[in-house]
Scaffold this active site. Structure first.
Site, mmCIF file in Angstrom:
data_model
loop_
_atom_site.group_PDB
_atom_site.id
_atom_site.type_symbol
_atom_site.label_atom_id
_atom_site.label_comp_id
_atom_site.label_asym_id
_atom_site.label_seq_id
_atom_site.Cartn_x
_atom_site.Cartn_y
_atom_site.Cartn_z
ATOM 1 N N ASP A 17 28.041 15.678 -26.031
ATOM 2 C CA ASP A 17 28.643 16.079 -27.287
ATOM 3 C C ASP A 17 28.528 14.891 -28.240
ATOM 4 O OD1 ASP A 17 30.144 17.311 -29.235
ATOM 5 O OD2 ASP A 17 32.004 17.313 -28.109
ATOM 6 N N ASP A 19 29.974 13.203 -32.059
ATOM 7 C CA ASP A 19 30.967 13.292 -33.121
ATOM 8 C C ASP A 19 30.337 12.896 -34.450
ATOM 9 O OD1 ASP A 19 33.035 14.174 -31.590
ATOM 10 O OD2 ASP A 19 33.904 12.197 -31.260
#
Length: 174
Positions: A17, A19
């Site tokens: 993931d 950010d």
């Protein structure tokens, strides 16, 4: 007593993931990007995150679209100097060396992903695919809904069961 080896199931796939970047733009409006704010927006679609921040931090004179453009302009400059967090490249190389398929599932803007991919071609070439929630029609709901991870997992050549996929954070330091 069970051994550590027996406590963990082998990971056959890994989804990372990423950010995004908000702190500098929020500061321009005299506001602080607090941990509370981060927890309310983390993983959401970028424009949804910005709507939440405008309301939560009471940012006057801003629209999600205006903040998005400001962030994208800063991103073009700053992202080129982005570094991986300590240990991230080592983990990625380790997984690649052990032939563990990897992908990225992100709510970041596609422009950010494209810039990072261009700046870190060698590392990004180790990923099987990237799913960007705001441009992928198969991702019905933004995080925290798990849709993006299910879509991402389904695109591996051998569709792994969810319990065999590890999710790791991958946050470039800017």
């Amino acid at each position: 007593m069970t051994s550590a080896k027996n406590q963990f199931k082998p990971v056959t796939h890994c989804i990372f993931d990423m950010d995004g970047l908000l702190i500098a733009v929020i500061a321009r409006y005299g506001r602080v990007y607090t941990n509370e704010a981060k927890m309310k927006v983390i993983g959401k679609h970028p424009l949804d995150s910005l709507r939440t921040l405008i309301d939560l931090l009471k940012i006057k004179g801003a629209t999600p679209e205006k903040l998005a453009e400001e962030i994208k302009e800063l991103m073009k400059v700053w992202i080129k100097d982005a570094k991986f967090k300590p240990g991230a490249k080592k983990l990625i190389r380790h997984l690649a060396a052990h032939k563990i398929p990897m992908a990225i599932a992100t709510s970041a803007w596609v422009e950010m992903v494209d810039i990072l991919r261009a700046c870190h071609r060698k590392t990004f070439s180790l990923f099987h695919h990237i799913v960007v929630s705001d441009t992928d029609p198969e991702v019905a709901r933004s995080k925290p809904a798990p849709d993006i991870f299910f879509v991402c997992a389904s695109r591996f050549p051998k569709n792994p069961p969810p319990e065999r996929v590890s999710k790791s954070g991958f946050n470039p330091k800017i």
